[in-house]
Design a protein around this motif. Structure first.
Motif: not given
Ligand code: SAM
Ligand code: SF4
Length: 330
Positions: A209, A212-213, A216-217, A220-223, A237, A239-240
């Motif tokens: 976790d 992932i944070d 993302t910061t 870029r965000p992971l999906v 995951y 990247f978006d």
């Protein structure tokens, strides 16, 4: 033939084979710094013995193999074993996990022998941090090995990085960029209590976790990827923007024991039904003393039948196995 099912209904189709306990580096979370007592050569299974074992268990539904160690490429003729195994009917998938030091010189032979799936373990993207973790030089060789493997045609190539507090934090964003630039999936594996020094503590594990944070910061965000195999240990995951894959093997924070489909053959011919087993079944003696195929299958069935519900890392009752990771085969 009856499939290999344990008492919790888990079907086992996946065998991990350790070909040696020797290694050319000394990762602190796996091996002692020095004075390592390696197995005597005559105790190691010969390639013919490994091949016979796979031929014996394959009809029970084993279709997926992974070769590991120690460092599998220190058995320099490993491609001959790959060639033997890839000829076995019913084996659909063969992979190896390697530290990559000897990969540049062997990648083409391994590919030509039929190997397609490659996991390269690399915990840092700088020579200095690499040396801190492995207590050896070799960073450039691993990077060279990854490039040689790509050039040889390997796909996928996955990079395994053990996630450890105080070590991994500053590697996360560089690994995110590495995944985006090279197309290799980077998988973070939570540090597990399998180190030879028995220095593991839960507080030293950098959990999925938190990574992932940071990604993302920092990028870029992971999906999460759609349609993932529920039996795979990694959660994957992307990247978006669709560029770069990151996986997490959260063995400590989110154990996946209930979907486990794996068992192991150690380099000295012992069956282990779990990484964390405290018991093993001796197959080498059966292979060498005239054990028949059905007797060997029965021994494997009994081992799988005795498999526990899950590892107990998160319980006070947890007992670390006597064999460290390099001796089990990760
Ligand atoms: N020498 C090869 C390599 O390093 O890829 C294969 C054997 S190694 C034991 C297999 C995998 O186990 C590697 O990805 C390594 O990082 C991982 N590993 C070793 N000790 C570990 C530990 N204590 N916790 C989590 N993963 C570990
Ligand atoms: Fe060797 Fe792999 Fe263990 Fe590192 S993790 S010491 S490369 S066996």
């Amino acid at each position: 033939m009856t499939p290999l099912v344990d008492s919790f209904g888990r079907v086992h189709n996946n065998l991990r084979i350790s070909v040696t306990d020797r290694c050319n580096i000394r990762c602190f979370y796996c091996m002692p710094a020095d004075n390592v007592q390696f197995m005597a050569k005559e105790k190691l299974l010969a390639f013919e013995e490994i091949e016979r074992f796979v031929r014996i268990v394959q009809p029970m539904g084993i279709d997926k193999l992974r070769l590991t160690g120690g460092e599998p490429l220190v058995r320099r003729d490993l491609s001959t074993l790959i060639a033997k195994l890839s000829r076995i009917e019913g084996i659909k998938d063969i992979g190896i996990t390697t530290n990559g030091i000897l990969l540049a010189e062997q990648a083409q032979d391994l590919y030509d022998a039929g190997l397609r799936r490659l996991n390269v373990s690399l915990d840092a993207l700088s020579a200095e941090k690499f040396k801190q973790v492995t207590r050896r030089e070799g960073y450039e060789k691993v990077i060279e090995g990854i490039h040689a493997a790509k050039a040889a045609g390997f796909d996928p190539i996955k990079i395994n990085a053990v996630s450890i507090k105080g070590i991994t934090e500053e590697e996360i964003v560089p690994f995110g960029h590495f995944a985006r630039e090279t197309g290799c999936e980077v998988r973070f594996i939570e540090y597990m209590p399998l180190d030879a020094d028995a220095a593991w503590e839960r507080e030293k594990v950098l959990f999925a976790d938190e990574i992932i944070d940071t990604l993302t910061t920092g990028i870029r965000p992971l999906v999460p990827l759609a349609n993932q195999d529920p039996r795979a240990p990694a959660t994957d995951y992307e990247f978006d923007d669709g560029i770069g894959r990151i996986g997490f093997i959260a063995s400590v924070s989110k154990p996946f024991c209930m979907s486990c489909n794996r068992f192991r053959l150690t380099a000295d011919g012992k069956i282990r039904n779990c990484l964390f087993s405290l018991e093993e079944t001796d197959i080498r003696t059966m292979l060498r003393d005239g054990g028949d195929d059905e007797g060997i299958r029965q021994a494997v069935r009994e081992s799988i039948g005795a498999k526990k519900e899950g590892h107990e890392i998160n319980m006070a009752s947890f007992v670390q196995p006597e064999r460290p990771m390099y001796s089990i085969g990760g």
